[in-house]
Design an enzyme around this catalytic site. Structure first.
Site, PDB file in Angstrom:
ATOM      1  N   ASP A  13       0.831  -1.206   0.000  1.00 26.82           N
ATOM      2  CA  ASP A  13       0.000   0.000   0.000  1.00 26.82           C
ATOM      3  C   ASP A  13       0.866   1.257   0.000  1.00 26.82           C
ATOM      4  OD1 ASP A  13      -2.427  -1.459   0.119  1.00 26.82           O
ATOM      5  OD2 ASP A  13      -2.210  -1.667   2.290  1.00 26.82           O
ATOM      6  N   HIS A  80       2.282 -15.997   3.417  1.00 29.48           N
ATOM      7  CA  HIS A  80       2.022 -17.401   3.118  1.00 29.48           C
ATOM      8  C   HIS A  80       2.477 -18.264   4.302  1.00 29.48           C
ATOM      9  CE1 HIS A  80       2.241 -21.299   1.104  1.00 29.48           C
ATOM     10  NE2 HIS A  80       1.414 -20.781   0.203  1.00 29.48           N
ATOM     11  N   ASP A 127      27.010  -2.741  30.137  1.00 35.69           N
ATOM     12  CA  ASP A 127      26.394  -1.654  30.884  1.00 35.69           C
ATOM     13  C   ASP A 127      24.884  -1.704  30.668  1.00 35.69           C
ATOM     14  OD1 ASP A 127      26.210  -0.712  28.307  1.00 35.69           O
ATOM     15  OD2 ASP A 127      27.321   1.140  28.656  1.00 35.69           O
TER      16      ASP A 127
END
Length: 151
Positions: A13, A80, A127
């Protein structure tokens, strides 16, 4: 909205609206991928990457999924059923990753007891960001149904 748990990019889209061609390499959606990812992180929700449309290109799917994971996405949508196992294999932490995450958290805890902000593990600095990554790895493993020690 608290009901929104995740967001995914609709690459087909998006590229259609941008008048762009959809390619396997995906540079035409790179910015949009990152915009979605940053919006999701800002909102504290999961970020899901776009589908890889060529259901016959397993190698391409693997490369695209590796990129997706390395960018920081939480998962990837599929078009799929045969793509599911490949995608899941990239987003499910391995035993090696889980073991390393546990080691990171253990050494970080030791460092806190010694009032150290950073410690070393296997020659690398550990860290707060590494601790966060380790916690994320363990949360991903838990979400995948993997039992971790006493957790």
């Amino acid at each position: 909205d608290p009901r929104v748990a995740a967001l995914a990019l609709g690459a087909e889209d998006f590229t259609a609206s941008m008048r762009a061609s959809r390619t396997k390499k995906g540079m035409e959606i790179f910015y949009a991928r990152n915009a979605v990812l940053m919006a999701c992180r800002s909102a504290g929700i999961d970020a899901l990457d776009a589908v890889f449309s060529d259901i016959n290109d397993e190698e391409g799917l693997q490369e695209d999924t590796m990129l997706t994971k390395n960018l920081g996405f939480d998962g990837k949508t599929v078009v799929h059923p045969r793509q599911i196992d490949i995608v899941n294999s990239y987003f499910t932490p391995s035993k090696k990753e889980i073991d390393y995450a546990l080691r990171v958290l253990a050494i970080a805890e030791e460092g806190k007891k010694m009032n150290k902000g950073a410690v070393t593990l296997d020659g690398s600095m550990i860290d707060k960001p590494m601790e966060l990554r380790a916690r994320t790895t363990l949360a991903q493993a838990e979400a995948a149904g993997i039992k971790i020690g006493g957790m």
